[in-house]
Design an enzyme around this catalytic site. Structure first.
Site, PDB file in Angstrom:
ATOM      1  N   ASP A  53      43.969  40.529  37.987  1.00  0.00           N
ATOM      2  CA  ASP A  53      44.344  41.376  39.121  1.00  0.00           C
ATOM      3  C   ASP A  53      43.360  42.537  39.327  1.00  0.00           C
ATOM      4  O   ASP A  53      42.936  43.173  38.362  1.00  0.00           O
ATOM      5  CB  ASP A  53      45.740  41.945  38.822  1.00  0.00           C
TER       6      ASP A  53
ATOM      7  N   GLU B 143      40.342  38.651  40.938  1.00  0.00           N
ATOM      8  CA  GLU B 143      40.697  39.139  42.274  1.00  0.00           C
ATOM      9  C   GLU B 143      39.830  40.346  42.628  1.00  0.00           C
ATOM     10  O   GLU B 143      39.972  41.416  42.037  1.00  0.00           O
ATOM     11  CB  GLU B 143      42.164  39.557  42.344  1.00  0.00           C
TER      12      GLU B 143
HETATM   13  C1  GLC Z   1      46.625  43.107  43.576  1.00  0.00           C
HETATM   14  C2  GLC Z   1      47.888  42.298  43.783  1.00  0.00           C
HETATM   15  C3  GLC Z   1      48.853  43.110  44.581  1.00  0.00           C
HETATM   16  C4  GLC Z   1      49.194  44.350  43.779  1.00  0.00           C
HETATM   17  C5  GLC Z   1      47.931  45.127  43.414  1.00  0.00           C
HETATM   18  C6  GLC Z   1      48.204  46.147  42.365  1.00  0.00           C
HETATM   19  O1  GLC Z   1      45.947  43.338  44.742  1.00  0.00           O
HETATM   20  O2  GLC Z   1      47.580  41.071  44.384  1.00  0.00           O
HETATM   21  O3  GLC Z   1      49.999  42.392  44.904  1.00  0.00           O
HETATM   22  O4  GLC Z   1      50.044  45.170  44.520  1.00  0.00           O
HETATM   23  O5  GLC Z   1      46.930  44.296  42.899  1.00  0.00           O
HETATM   24  O6  GLC Z   1      48.427  45.512  41.128  1.00  0.00           O
END
Ligand code: GLC
Length: 538
Positions: A202, A266
């Site tokens: 994440d 991500e």
């Molecule tokens: C990422 C996740 C999202 C979350 C954020 C903070 O972007 O996909 O859903 O709110 O991180 O962890």
């Protein structure tokens, strides 16, 4: 000939948002036994791996993305035993299991933060990012939270501010501290030991901030209506070079286990910056998520140019990947309309690279309007009315025409409302309809599985087609087999690309009717010689 590709190169990932997939105990929130009971849907769909958004103990300030224990299961989702059962059940169906790993921040209720906050001299103080106030007593600098407001919250007991890229309830861990790294890498080992096949990592681009805590520069392109967090350019808080050491450390842990464990990162970044996340000599993520289909205008020339730019930017040996939707972004059928959502499905599943499908896309779910009194997402609560809230894409999965669409037997309402169309748009109804979106997804996934040209072949753009047609060939270099993909992104009937003439017939049309002599409005086709011994799903 042995296939030298890893499972995560050949395969397709399916994202489960666990709160909304299947509830087994009638509390209106999805859970692990619920996921287990729906594995046959995933097997029948034909995906290879299931990525499950966070299931760890969490106060749910950000619905699981605020973790208070990295090595447990939140009771709302079940128990560790439930998790182990799920892994066994998934593996027995040939499905890999990918967990979400949230390294940038924990919950403010994590014992580490509770300790860190307890005094300036606590031995975990430096596990988080603490700073003295500015001379005027205000926050140390101008950094902003992604979810609205400043990124610093004052702790009056100890007289310092803590940094949070997201909510105050999500304090940033200090990855410059070796003890934090060691503890966080241990969390990976805990789950790898339990048999998980990889992690979606994440918010990786937020992992490390400027050591000198300099202000972010103002963003000249910010306009009212945009997220308030974009008022500054995140030059000092995002995508710092030190991130890559941390990613390489995660990768070394994963590589210490047999069986090709995968790390998917991500990071919403421009293509050139994203490529760095493959790491020096591919020592980073195997798959840094490519989100560019989410933001590129849906026009054939622009999508074609995106694919070529992305392909050209890939480091030698790096494997591509594509994403059309997730739990944070508007659904495909709402962005592009139901007709183009079918074309988009064909694009996603015929481009070169690992596709990720978000739950519900396979039945063409749409964004669901959420009445103000049912808003759950903290982003929408903090910054209302700008369309930033993510609840509309997180509504319960629509399984059948029964009460609550088969998602829950709860008498009360599920945690988010069901889509108004759930009696018609659901897995059961679409299973029985040979032309449904679900039938299209199944046919595309089946074709991808039988055609190495689609799963691992090369990508060759086809020129000389109409302005609103995107066409390309996929070639299996091992056998020379070639398939032509032609996607009509417009509403006019078009010629099939000339390269198609004399080479095969429509193997699959998004209309699921065998195809026609011309490319119909909103139609996509895969054209090729029927493979020996394979009956066409068209
Ligand atoms: C990422 C996740 C999202 C979350 C954020 C903070 O972007 O996909 O859903 O709110 O991180 O962890």
């Amino acid at each position: 000939m042995p296939d030298e590709h890893a499972w995560w190169q050949r395969g397709v990932v399916y994202q489960v948002y666990p709160r909304s997939f299947q509830d087994s105990n009638g509390d209106g929130v999805g859970d692990l036994p619920g996921i287990l009971s729906r594995l046959d849907h995933l097997a029948a769909l034909g995906v290879d791996a299931v990525w499950i958004s966070p299931i760890y103990p969490s106060p749910m300030a950000d619905f699981g993305y605020d973790v208070s224990d990295y090595t447990g299961i939140d009771p709302v989702f079940g128990s560790l035993d439930d998790f182990d059962r799920l892994v066994v059940a998934a593996h027995s169906r040939g499905l890999r299991v990918i967990l979400d790993y949230v390294p940038n921040h924990s919950s403010d209720q994590h014992p580490w933060f509770v300790e860190s906050r307890s005094s300036r001299t606590n031995q975990k103080r430096d596990w988080y990012v603490w700073r003295d106030p500015a001379p005027d007593g205000g926050p140390p600098n101008n950094w902003l939270s992604e979810f609205g407001g400043g990124a610093w919250t004052f702790d009056s007991a100890t007289g310092q501010y803590w940094y949070h890229a997201y909510l105050p309830e999500q304090p940033d861990l200090n990855w410059r501290n070796p003890e934090v790294r060691a503890a966080m890498l241990d969390a990976l080992r805990f789950w790898l030991d339990r048999g998980v096949d990889g992690f979606r990592v994440d918010a990786i681009h937020h992992l490390i901030e400027d050591a000198a805590f300099r202000d972010n520069p103002p963003n000249p392109d910010w306009k009212p209506g945009m997220s308030p967090a974009r008022r500054v350019v995140r030059a000092r808080t995002m995508d710092l070079p030190e991130v890559h050491d941390a990613v390489a450390a995660m990768r070394r842990v994963a590589d210490g286990y047999p069986g090709d464990r995968v790390l998917i990162g991500e990071a919403y970044l421009p293509i050139d910056r994203l490529m760095a996340y493959y790491g020096a000599d591919l020592s980073g993520f195997q798959l840094p998520f490519n989100f560019h289909l989410l933001s590129t205008p849906w026009r054939a020339r622009e999508i074609g140019a995106l694919v070529e730019r992305y392909e050209a930017a890939l480091p030698p040996g790096a494997w591509p990947n594509w994403v059309l939707g997730n739990h944070d972004r508007s659904r495909v059928a709402s962005r592009l309309g139901p007709a183009q959502a079918r074309v988009a499905a064909m694009l996603l599943l015929t481009l070169r690279g690992t596709p990720t499908i978000y739950q519900g896309e396979e039945i063409g779910m749409q964004d669901v309007p959420i009445p103000p009194e049912r808003v759950q997402d903290p982003w929408e609560r903090n910054v209302p009315g700008l369309g930033l809230g993510r609840d509309p894409v997180r509504t319960p999965m629509q399984w059948d025409a029964g009460p609550n669409a088969g998602f829950t037997r709860a008498k009360a309402e599920p945690w988010l409302p069901l889509a108004p169309d759930h009696a018609a748009v659901n897995v059961s109804a679409q299973s029985a309809d040979p032309r449904s979106m679900l039938s299209l997804y199944r046919a595309l996934l089946a074709l991808r599985r039988t055609e190495p040209a689609l799963s691992v072949g090369s990508y060759v753009p086809v020129e000389g087609v109409a302005e609103d047609v995107l066409a390309y060939e996929r070639r299996d270099d091992a056998t020379g087999r070639r398939l032509l993909v032609a996607l009509n992104l417009g509403g006019q009937e078009r010629e099939l690309p000339r390269a198609a003439s004399g080479r095969g017939r429509v193997l699959l049309s998004t209309c699921l009717d065998g195809g026609a002599a011309r490319l119909r409005p909103d139609e996509g086709v895969v054209i090729g010689e029927p493979a020996a011994g394979v009956s066409s799903p068209a």
